[in-house]
Design a protein around this motif. Sequence first.
Motif, PDB file in Angstrom:
ATOM      1  N   PRO A 110      44.401  44.448  27.745  1.00 10.64           N
ATOM      2  CA  PRO A 110      44.153  45.227  28.960  1.00 10.64           C
ATOM      3  C   PRO A 110      43.091  44.541  29.822  1.00 10.64           C
ATOM      4  CG  PRO A 110      43.968  46.587  26.977  1.00 10.64           C
ATOM      5  CD  PRO A 110      44.023  45.173  26.538  1.00 10.64           C
ATOM      6  N   PHE A 111      43.067  44.895  31.111  1.00  7.69           N
ATOM      7  CA  PHE A 111      42.023  44.369  31.981  1.00  7.69           C
ATOM      8  C   PHE A 111      40.676  44.932  31.546  1.00  7.69           C
ATOM      9  CE2 PHE A 111      45.619  43.546  34.825  1.00  7.69           C
ATOM     10  CZ  PHE A 111      45.317  42.249  35.201  1.00  7.69           C
ATOM     11  N   ASP A 112      39.687  44.058  31.478  1.00  9.84           N
ATOM     12  CA  ASP A 112      38.362  44.405  30.968  1.00  9.84           C
ATOM     13  C   ASP A 112      37.335  44.126  32.060  1.00  9.84           C
ATOM     14  OD1 ASP A 112      36.185  44.988  29.425  1.00  9.84           O
ATOM     15  OD2 ASP A 112      36.211  43.106  28.314  1.00  9.84           O
ATOM     16  N   ASN A 139      37.970  47.676  40.587  1.00 15.47           N
ATOM     17  CA  ASN A 139      38.082  48.949  39.881  1.00 15.47           C
ATOM     18  C   ASN A 139      39.499  49.505  39.941  1.00 15.47           C
ATOM     19  OD1 ASN A 139      35.410  50.451  38.836  1.00 15.47           O
ATOM     20  ND2 ASN A 139      34.873  49.038  40.498  1.00 15.47           N
ATOM     21  N   ILE A 140      40.179  49.308  41.063  1.00 16.20           N
ATOM     22  CA  ILE A 140      41.570  49.765  41.181  1.00 16.20           C
ATOM     23  C   ILE A 140      42.459  48.992  40.205  1.00 16.20           C
ATOM     24  CG2 ILE A 140      43.557  49.853  42.744  1.00 16.20           C
ATOM     25  CD1 ILE A 140      41.526  50.336  45.028  1.00 16.20           C
ATOM     26  N   ILE A 141      42.261  47.683  40.107  1.00 15.09           N
ATOM     27  CA  ILE A 141      43.024  46.872  39.149  1.00 15.09           C
ATOM     28  C   ILE A 141      42.764  47.355  37.724  1.00 15.09           C
ATOM     29  CG2 ILE A 141      43.280  44.546  38.190  1.00 15.09           C
ATOM     30  CD1 ILE A 141      42.548  43.465  40.988  1.00 15.09           C
ATOM     31  N   TRP A 142      41.507  47.634  37.420  1.00 14.69           N
ATOM     32  CA  TRP A 142      41.126  48.112  36.090  1.00 14.69           C
ATOM     33  C   TRP A 142      41.798  49.445  35.779  1.00 14.69           C
ATOM     34  CZ3 TRP A 142      36.201  51.098  34.725  1.00 14.69           C
ATOM     35  CH2 TRP A 142      36.035  51.168  33.335  1.00 14.69           C
ATOM     36  N   ASN A 143      41.813  50.350  36.763  1.00 11.66           N
ATOM     37  CA  ASN A 143      42.427  51.667  36.554  1.00 11.66           C
ATOM     38  C   ASN A 143      43.936  51.568  36.345  1.00 11.66           C
ATOM     39  OD1 ASN A 143      39.974  52.950  36.837  1.00 11.66           O
ATOM     40  ND2 ASN A 143      40.263  53.436  38.997  1.00 11.66           N
ATOM     41  N   LEU A 144      44.593  50.707  37.134  1.00 15.12           N
ATOM     42  CA  LEU A 144      46.052  50.619  37.078  1.00 15.12           C
ATOM     43  C   LEU A 144      46.543  49.741  35.939  1.00 15.12           C
ATOM     44  CD1 LEU A 144      46.740  50.242  40.903  1.00 15.12           C
ATOM     45  CD2 LEU A 144      47.119  52.283  39.531  1.00 15.12           C
ATOM     46  N   ASP A 145      45.725  48.747  35.533  1.00 17.68           N
ATOM     47  CA  ASP A 145      46.077  47.836  34.442  1.00 17.68           C
ATOM     48  C   ASP A 145      47.419  47.159  34.697  1.00 17.68           C
ATOM     49  OD1 ASP A 145      45.449  46.544  32.070  1.00 17.68           O
ATOM     50  OD2 ASP A 145      46.611  47.957  30.865  1.00 17.68           O
ATOM     51  N   ARG A 146      47.545  46.567  35.898  1.00 15.28           N
ATOM     52  CA  ARG A 146      48.781  45.881  36.279  1.00 15.28           C
ATOM     53  C   ARG A 146      48.477  44.484  36.791  1.00 15.28           C
ATOM     54  NH1 ARG A 146      51.438  50.266  40.245  1.00 15.28           N
ATOM     55  NH2 ARG A 146      52.312  48.350  41.113  1.00 15.28           N
ATOM     56  N   SER A 180      51.910  29.132  34.292  1.00 16.18           N
ATOM     57  CA  SER A 180      51.922  29.245  32.832  1.00 16.18           C
ATOM     58  C   SER A 180      51.435  30.624  32.394  1.00 16.18           C
ATOM     59  CB  SER A 180      51.044  28.163  32.208  1.00 16.18           C
ATOM     60  OG  SER A 180      51.465  26.871  32.604  1.00 16.18           O
ATOM     61  N   SER A 181      50.349  31.111  32.992  1.00 19.09           N
ATOM     62  CA  SER A 181      49.813  32.420  32.628  1.00 19.09           C
ATOM     63  C   SER A 181      50.798  33.530  32.963  1.00 19.09           C
ATOM     64  CB  SER A 181      48.488  32.671  33.357  1.00 19.09           C
ATOM     65  OG  SER A 181      47.480  31.799  32.900  1.00 19.09           O
ATOM     66  N   LEU A 182      51.449  33.431  34.122  1.00 18.56           N
ATOM     67  CA  LEU A 182      52.384  34.479  34.530  1.00 18.56           C
ATOM     68  C   LEU A 182      53.586  34.570  33.596  1.00 18.56           C
ATOM     69  CD1 LEU A 182      52.337  34.027  38.416  1.00 18.56           C
ATOM     70  CD2 LEU A 182      51.466  35.984  37.124  1.00 18.56           C
ATOM     71  N   LEU A 183      53.935  33.459  32.960  1.00 24.58           N
ATOM     72  CA  LEU A 183      55.086  33.455  32.057  1.00 24.58           C
ATOM     73  C   LEU A 183      54.722  33.841  30.631  1.00 24.58           C
ATOM     74  CD1 LEU A 183      56.860  30.210  33.323  1.00 24.58           C
ATOM     75  CD2 LEU A 183      57.599  32.563  33.700  1.00 24.58           C
ATOM     76  N   THR A 184      53.430  33.972  30.333  1.00 28.25           N
ATOM     77  CA  THR A 184      53.045  34.201  28.937  1.00 28.25           C
ATOM     78  C   THR A 184      52.185  35.438  28.721  1.00 28.25           C
ATOM     79  OG1 THR A 184      51.133  32.722  29.234  1.00 28.25           O
ATOM     80  CG2 THR A 184      53.159  31.757  28.338  1.00 28.25           C
ATOM     81  N   ARG A 185      51.690  36.079  29.808  1.00 32.18           N
ATOM     82  CA  ARG A 185      50.821  37.241  29.622  1.00 32.18           C
ATOM     83  C   ARG A 185      50.879  38.148  30.846  1.00 32.18           C
ATOM     84  NH1 ARG A 185      45.035  34.390  28.956  1.00 32.18           N
ATOM     85  NH2 ARG A 185      44.323  36.553  28.889  1.00 32.18           N
ATOM     86  N   ARG A 186      50.360  39.384  30.683  1.00 34.18           N
ATOM     87  CA  ARG A 186      50.387  40.357  31.774  1.00 34.18           C
ATOM     88  C   ARG A 186      49.013  40.590  32.407  1.00 34.18           C
ATOM     89  NH1 ARG A 186      53.905  43.879  33.391  1.00 34.18           N
ATOM     90  NH2 ARG A 186      52.300  45.491  33.610  1.00 34.18           N
ATOM     91  N   ASP A 187      47.953  40.282  31.710  1.00 34.03           N
ATOM     92  CA  ASP A 187      46.618  40.549  32.269  1.00 34.03           C
ATOM     93  C   ASP A 187      46.204  39.400  33.191  1.00 34.03           C
ATOM     94  OD1 ASP A 187      46.488  38.901  29.969  1.00 34.03           O
ATOM     95  OD2 ASP A 187      44.339  39.296  29.772  1.00 34.03           O
ATOM     96  N   VAL A 188      46.945  39.276  34.310  1.00 30.57           N
ATOM     97  CA  VAL A 188      46.762  38.146  35.217  1.00 30.57           C
ATOM     98  C   VAL A 188      46.409  38.654  36.615  1.00 30.57           C
ATOM     99  CG1 VAL A 188      47.811  36.084  36.227  1.00 30.57           C
ATOM    100  CG2 VAL A 188      48.456  36.817  33.919  1.00 30.57           C
ATOM    101  N   ILE A 189      45.382  38.053  37.194  1.00 28.64           N
ATOM    102  CA  ILE A 189      45.047  38.257  38.602  1.00 28.64           C
ATOM    103  C   ILE A 189      45.171  36.893  39.276  1.00 28.64           C
ATOM    104  CG2 ILE A 189      43.274  38.918  40.267  1.00 28.64           C
ATOM    105  CD1 ILE A 189      42.033  40.672  38.086  1.00 28.64           C
ATOM    106  N   VAL A 190      46.081  36.779  40.231  1.00 29.17           N
ATOM    107  CA  VAL A 190      46.266  35.520  40.958  1.00 29.17           C
ATOM    108  C   VAL A 190      45.632  35.663  42.336  1.00 29.17           C
ATOM    109  CG1 VAL A 190      47.908  33.863  41.890  1.00 29.17           C
ATOM    110  CG2 VAL A 190      48.427  35.059  39.752  1.00 29.17           C
ATOM    111  N   VAL A 191      44.655  34.811  42.621  1.00 31.56           N
ATOM    112  CA  VAL A 191      44.049  34.774  43.953  1.00 31.56           C
ATOM    113  C   VAL A 191      44.698  33.619  44.701  1.00 31.56           C
ATOM    114  CG1 VAL A 191      41.934  34.567  45.277  1.00 31.56           C
ATOM    115  CG2 VAL A 191      41.897  35.704  43.050  1.00 31.56           C
ATOM    116  N   SER A 192      45.339  33.935  45.834  1.00 28.25           N
ATOM    117  CA  SER A 192      46.182  32.944  46.490  1.00 28.25           C
ATOM    118  C   SER A 192      45.970  32.942  47.997  1.00 28.25           C
ATOM    119  CB  SER A 192      47.659  33.244  46.176  1.00 28.25           C
ATOM    120  OG  SER A 192      48.514  32.408  46.919  1.00 28.25           O
ATOM    121  N   SER A 193      46.238  31.789  48.598  1.00 24.95           N
ATOM    122  CA  SER A 193      46.391  31.706  50.050  1.00 24.95           C
ATOM    123  C   SER A 193      47.867  31.944  50.359  1.00 24.95           C
ATOM    124  CB  SER A 193      45.953  30.320  50.535  1.00 24.95           C
ATOM    125  OG  SER A 193      46.836  29.329  50.022  1.00 24.95           O
TER     126      SER A 193
END
Length: 716
Positions: A2-4, A49-56, A126-139
Amino acid sequence: MPFDLRSDYQPQGDQAQAIEKLTRSISEGNRHQTLLGVTGSGKTFTAANIIWNLDRPTLVMSHNKTLAAQLYSEFKQFFPNNAVEYFVSYFDYYQPEAYIPRSDTYIEKDSSINEEIERLRLSTTSSLLTRRDVIVVSSVSCIYGLASPEDFLQMVITLKKGDQISREEVLRRFVEMLYERNEIEFARGKFRVRGDVVEVFPAQNDEEAVRIEFFGDEIDRMALFDPLTGKSRGELTHLTLFPAKQFVTPKDKMQSAMHKIKAEMIERVAWFEENGKFLEAQRLKMRTEYDLEMMQEMGYCNGIENYSRHLTGREPGSRPYTLMDFLPEDTLLIVDESHATLPQVGGMYAGDRARKMTLVEYGFRLPSALDNRPLNFTEFMNVTGQGLYVSATPATLELRNSVVGNTGYIDFASLPPTPLPLSAITPNKANEALDTKTPGSQLIVEQIIRPTGLLDPRIMVRPLKGQIDETIELCRGRVEAGERVLITTLTKRTAEDLADYLKDVGLKVRYLHSDIDTIERVEILRSLRAGEFDILIGINLLREGLDLPEVSLVCVLDADKEGFLRSRTSLIQTAGRAARHVNGEVVLFADKITGSIRDLLDVTEDRRRRQMEYNRKHGITPHSVKRPVQESLRVILEGDEGDSARVQEQPLDVATLIRELELEMKEASGKMEYERAALLRDQIMELKGGGAVSAAMSNRSKGKGKPAKAKKGWKR
């Protein structure tokens, strides 16, 4: 896992109600919501905090690399035990392929890839294909084409200790995954072979490589090791290795794609010949056949992305595969500075297509190259799920979509010709202003109370006459108090000339605009915060995301010149730069109150009233933001110059140096590099006048052959 969320402080001010309302809105299934958060109110902490609450899984988009890097750093601090990834364009320099028919000029694609950013991009997929607790910061790089996720996964190799597989088979798979064999320079994306031992440096790693030991056709042992020292860092029972490039295609698909490319080439060449365009036909045939030979022999060619439609097996006109296709379906989209990011997404497609249409028309590319493109806005909205738009000045598009809620989305083409007035951007006024009966009060959430208790800066309007003299007096007052000042002008030339003028009257000042490279911009901002100078003059760079807590005064020259640089969004964003200081103040020099100035005054007055009322009710005393100054980049720069100085310890022959610079100036002029020639000319004049000798020698010792732009003070 889970997101921590890790943080030393709790939600304060408006953050708690914003977190609660937005979490509930997203949980109820609403597709669009807007967080209208003023500068300095802690919008990033609210989003965490929203990411933590939703855990997505979450995709955070920003409109430029600098802000994306800042967000990446902040989210990594908030979620140290989860996968926070950084996905931006990996080009330090990029000149796209283009053709100018009027002058018959072909511009070949030229680029310089940043290997560290390329590694981070591979780490993201690689992370997106192997786990769910991922935050991608992108342009907005995330809307550009990649290989299909299915192809990428098909190329992944998994090895386990005890597997029955020959060394030759493993090496063949490495080559198919675009790893390069190199026995001398062992680096990311490369492998080497020493008898029964194979060593591979995974493309997504930066510190550890893998050693695979064979016993016959069996994997006997696998271990992580330090590629520099060779020291083992632990045993492995299994290894999942991802491709070395993001454009990878299985061998069977590659062969099929090559047949389709050749068939399209034959058809297009025939069309050119039927229409009497023999030069275009010959050009296209030669270029395509060369690319096919490279793909056959190497599995890759320069510009292979232009054949992406065939390589991925897509239909003509279909959208490309992008990072969005690697994201889980329930990914949350957070658009930072949405008023700037969404228009950027909407504008990418048309510009890219216009350039490629010319290449196709004149035989430089096959028509299928048009399908190597960014997503258009409709496609972007269709492939994203629930979204949160974050901005201090949200535009009509975000607000209308947020009121529509979960009933689809509104495109740019559906917007009215007149924008939504900023005075209407409050939840209780949104429905009336947006002319809709759909309940939207929970989908547009304000966050105007800062944790520090700071108020919006005071706004003062002064006449244009004497604006420079009055600015000087205002600056002196702030400098004496140990505070910093930002001044915004309308042109680069004005910024440079004003900086020179203020230096002449004894003020410590620098200017900042788009001609100054990214690294030096960071150093200038750091120097301002550190007190190495007191006043910074800029144009449009002193806006979104600029975090300068020491700035207490912002002066806006020619504020009544209505336009992009003096629009309501620009004025509000610029005024926000003084919102992190308890003495924050904004002075607008104007002879008339424009609509944009009126919006700024109305919004600021309303927010200050509500902020003061909150502070009185809760007994809060405002205090300035405190943040440590980041480490200087100058150590590295001075180290480079120190090396140059050591090389040039012999006496300086100025006459020889001038002659060499004159030859370079003539050479640059002959190549029509007139800007470089002008810079060299000015440097020669400086040298003839007896100045800037050491700087010139330093530049030449680095092999640049031109003066340092802006850094050393030379101007065109």
